[in-house]
Design an enzyme around this catalytic site. Structure first.
Site, mmCIF file in Angstrom:
data_model
loop_
_atom_site.group_PDB
_atom_site.id
_atom_site.type_symbol
_atom_site.label_atom_id
_atom_site.label_comp_id
_atom_site.label_asym_id
_atom_site.label_seq_id
_atom_site.Cartn_x
_atom_site.Cartn_y
_atom_site.Cartn_z
ATOM 1 N N TYR A 8 -133.709 -101.534 -86.757
ATOM 2 C CA TYR A 8 -135.968 -100.766 -85.951
ATOM 3 C C TYR A 8 -135.776 -101.664 -85.359
ATOM 4 O O TYR A 8 -135.930 -102.342 -84.102
ATOM 5 C CB TYR A 8 -136.754 -101.296 -87.594
ATOM 6 N N LYS A 63 -131.516 -106.872 -84.739
ATOM 7 C CA LYS A 63 -133.526 -106.536 -85.054
ATOM 8 C C LYS A 63 -133.822 -105.743 -86.561
ATOM 9 O O LYS A 63 -133.447 -104.713 -86.312
ATOM 10 C CB LYS A 63 -134.685 -105.849 -84.095
ATOM 11 N N GLU A 89 -140.285 -119.050 -82.861
ATOM 12 C CA GLU A 89 -140.666 -117.617 -82.601
ATOM 13 C C GLU A 89 -142.264 -117.525 -83.700
ATOM 14 O O GLU A 89 -141.946 -117.755 -84.248
ATOM 15 C CB GLU A 89 -140.435 -115.864 -82.079
ATOM 16 N N LEU A 121 -135.840 -113.069 -81.631
ATOM 17 C CA LEU A 121 -135.714 -111.321 -80.902
ATOM 18 C C LEU A 121 -136.038 -111.615 -79.573
ATOM 19 O O LEU A 121 -136.954 -113.056 -79.437
ATOM 20 C CB LEU A 121 -136.465 -110.822 -81.719
HETATM 21 N N1 PLP Z 1 -139.508 -111.657 -82.354
HETATM 22 C C1 PLP Z 1 -140.399 -111.145 -83.788
HETATM 23 C C2 PLP Z 1 -139.553 -112.047 -84.953
HETATM 24 C C3 PLP Z 1 -140.456 -110.178 -83.785
HETATM 25 O O1 PLP Z 1 -140.570 -109.619 -84.913
HETATM 26 C C4 PLP Z 1 -140.760 -108.850 -83.326
HETATM 27 C C5 PLP Z 1 -141.650 -107.884 -82.447
HETATM 28 O O2 PLP Z 1 -141.369 -107.256 -84.052
HETATM 29 C C6 PLP Z 1 -140.823 -109.805 -81.667
HETATM 30 C C7 PLP Z 1 -140.495 -111.215 -81.322
HETATM 31 C C8 PLP Z 1 -141.306 -108.773 -80.337
HETATM 32 O O3 PLP Z 1 -140.734 -108.053 -79.810
HETATM 33 P P1 PLP Z 1 -141.151 -107.332 -79.088
HETATM 34 O O4 PLP Z 1 -141.607 -107.188 -77.679
HETATM 35 O O5 PLP Z 1 -140.066 -106.410 -78.222
HETATM 36 O O6 PLP Z 1 -141.729 -105.571 -80.032
#
Ligand code: PLP
Length: 286
Positions: free
Chosen positions: A33, A150, A182, A206
């Site tokens: 997603y 993701k 994270e 991520l």
């Molecule tokens: N880390 C995780 C586990 C996430 O689920 C997300 C966003 O959903 C992020 C980091 C941040 O990513 P982004 O800046 O692309 O939204």
């Protein structure tokens, strides 16, 4: 009034949108997603999300949906039909349905499922939470080893949010081998002196699209960036802490496991980065 959503080529009222009970995202969490935010009716960091989606699909050997090249148009159409000024667009691709349950991937003629819907969030940019800052707890990171993809396997992050809620906090930072990976749905940062510290990219986290943009803006503003892991103790001892994600942009963290960070109020660097991110990404929105 109900939303108009997109399912496999059709724009439908949300109550008429259906996917199969055999869809592999439902049975196997076999889906990926993206969440793209919308400000002033325009898409923030769209290209980054499109590129990461393609990477997630490649890593899982999942076919691209037929409409892959039309994704920008579909996002824009949903924003238009649903009259979104501030909010998010959720997009999910799954490996589709072979009409039964099977661990093995289906053959190539089973087409992926593509679903998109909007979330209207007036006041997203001018969030009161950004002025107050968030409280986080730390929990062990018990997710799988390919967090760079993701996927929709979000049960553990959901559990983490519930653990945070039960502790009277807003989110959880996950810890593996003593180091913060994270947040449950965001990347984690601390600030020490004039250094912004955030974990280096690997399969453990991520690769946040907001992270990439914020680090770029920080470097352009002559701020020092260190991409390395850090402990909860180091975070508790930091001058500031914050998170980034597509839906929160840059959000200050003011407490970790009950310890106040810095003055206990959003710090100047996090506050400045939020302003820069919002300003620059609004300019580049499509
Ligand atoms: N880390 C995780 C586990 C996430 O689920 C997300 C966003 O959903 C992020 C980091 C941040 O990513 P982004 O800046 O692309 O939204």
């Amino acid at each position: 009034m109900s939303r108009t959503v997109y399912v496999n080529g059709e724009y439908l009222p949300e109550e008429d949108a259906k996917i199969s009970i055999f869809d592999r995202s439902f049975l196997m969490a076999d889906g990926v997603y993206e969440v793209t935010s919308v400000l002033d009716g325009k898409l923030i960091d769209f290209e980054g999300h499109r590129v990461r989606l393609e990477r997630s699909l490649n890593e899982l050997e999942m076919q691209k949906p037929e409409a892959f090249d039309d994704l920008l148009e579909i996002h824009r159409e949903l924003v238009r039909i649903n009259d979104i000024n501030e909010g998010m667009i959720y997009l999910q691709v799954s490996r589709g349905s072979a009409g039964d349950r099977d661990f093995a991937y289906p053959s190539e003629d089973v087409k992926p499922t593509l679903v998109l819907f909007t979330q209207n969030k007036p006041g997203l940019a001018d969030s009161p939470a950004a002025k107050k800052g968030m409280k986080v707890i730390s929990i062990e990171d018990q997710r799988w080893g390919r967090r760079d993809i993701k996927t929709v396997q979000l049960l553990y992050p959901s559990m983490g949010k519930m653990m945070a809620k039960a502790a009277g906090c807003d989110d959880a930072w996950m810890v593996q081998d003593g180091k913060v990976t994270e947040g449950t749905s965001n990347n984690a940062y601390i600030v020490k002196g004039n250094s912004i510290i955030t974990r280096q990219l690997s399969n453990d986290i991520l690769h946040g699209i907001t992270r990439a943009a914020v680090l770029r803006f920080a470097k352009e503003a002559q701020m020092k960036v260190e991409e390395r892991s850090f402990t909860i103790e180091e975070a508790q001892d930091a001058d500031e802490a914050f998170i980034t994600s597509a839906s929160t942009f840059v959000m200050p963290v003011v407490e970790i496991d009950g310890d106040q960070i810095g003055s206990g109020a959003p710090g100047p660097i996090a506050t400045r980065l939020r302003e820069i991110y919002l300003e620059e990404s609004r300019k580049a929105a499509v």
